[in-house]
Design an enzyme around this catalytic site. Structure first.
Site, mmCIF file in Angstrom:
data_model
loop_
_atom_site.group_PDB
_atom_site.id
_atom_site.type_symbol
_atom_site.label_atom_id
_atom_site.label_comp_id
_atom_site.label_asym_id
_atom_site.label_seq_id
_atom_site.Cartn_x
_atom_site.Cartn_y
_atom_site.Cartn_z
ATOM 1 N N SER A 139 0.867 -1.177 0.000
ATOM 2 C CA SER A 139 0.000 0.000 0.000
ATOM 3 C C SER A 139 0.905 1.228 0.000
ATOM 4 O O SER A 139 2.076 1.148 0.408
ATOM 5 C CB SER A 139 -0.874 0.004 1.258
ATOM 6 N N TYR A 152 -1.359 -0.331 11.014
ATOM 7 C CA TYR A 152 -1.441 -0.604 9.574
ATOM 8 C C TYR A 152 -0.150 -0.180 8.877
ATOM 9 O O TYR A 152 0.391 -0.917 8.047
ATOM 10 C CB TYR A 152 -2.639 0.124 8.984
ATOM 11 N N LYS A 156 2.420 -2.588 6.705
ATOM 12 C CA LYS A 156 2.674 -2.363 5.283
ATOM 13 C C LYS A 156 4.106 -1.898 5.011
ATOM 14 O O LYS A 156 4.685 -2.245 3.978
ATOM 15 C CB LYS A 156 1.659 -1.369 4.717
#
Length: 234
Positions: A139, A152, A156
């Site tokens: 991402s 998160y 990532k």
């Protein structure tokens, strides 16, 4: 241009969104596809929507290594080999770091990061045997941090670093490794329900076409990290 017809691909998190979109495009490009998810009913439903005999539905939780080992066994039994692996399964939980629960932190790290490792670890022998391709879906959150995204972002950022290091380790076996880092995508991520308002975003099929482009690329060329954004804002 590389001939990719009859290659076999495995896509984790393939029941909807990005994974499902990639699966559809790969099928249309002549590949055989295995898709996995935690809930077998969801996987079977996705298989039915894809409407092809060249789809294998697998129940697997990528945070469990043994599930991924069994997934590979099913793929090889069904199709005889495995050429392409797309580590797509992921979850997102967003909160300020002081309010982020241990449960949500562990869910993201176990699925988004450890799951990516499990998928590669379980498939690497097949990739070596067939000079395959390993693609992780990271991402833009893997290079751009944001408030409420500590867990998160950590997962990532980890996927990006892991895949880039794996690329250096595995190219000696003629295995290619790429991480794709999308921005805003029309998907069901984080319980979002896609609608016409998402038309400006990257579509799952766009990422499927990108995967096809990578697979067809000259063997001497390796785009090891790809950042991709919508062409315009909302």
């Amino acid at each position: 241009m590389q001939n990719i017809e009859n290659k076999v691909a495995y896509i984790t998190g393939g029941t909807k969104g990005i994974g499902f979109g990639i699966a559809r495009v790969l099928l249309e490009s002549g590949l055989k596809v295995a898709i996995s998810g935690r809930n077998i009913e969801d996987v079977e439903k996705a298989k039915a929507l894809l409407g092809s005999d060249n789809v294998l539905a697998i129940q697997s939780n990528v945070s469990n290594f043994e599930d991924e080992v069994k997934a590979v066994e099913q793929i090889v039994t069904k199709f005889g080999k495995l050429d392409v692996v797309i580590a797509n399964a992921g979850v997102g939980k967003f909160a300020p770091v002081d309010q982020l629960s241990l449960e949500d932190w562990n869910a993201m790290i176990d699925t988004n990061l450890t799951g990516v490792f499990h998928t590669l670890k379980a498939t690497v022998d097949q990739l070596k045997a067939h000079k395959g391709y390993y693609i992780s879906l990271a991402s833009l959150a893997g290079t751009n941090f944001f408030a409420n995204g500590a867990g998160y972002n950590a997962s990532k950022f980890g996927v990006v670093g892991f895949t880039q290091a794996a690329m250096l380790d595995l190219r000696a076996y003629d295995i290619k490794c790429t991480t794709i880092m999308p921005g805003s995508v029309t998907s069901h991520f984080n319980d979002h329900v896609p609608s016409e308002e998402d038309a400006w975003k990257i579509q799952p099929s766009d990422l499927g076409e990108m995967v096809v482009d990578l697979l067809q690329m000259n063997p001497n060329v390796l785009p090891s990290k790809i950042e991709v954004r919508p062409a315009r804002t909302k």
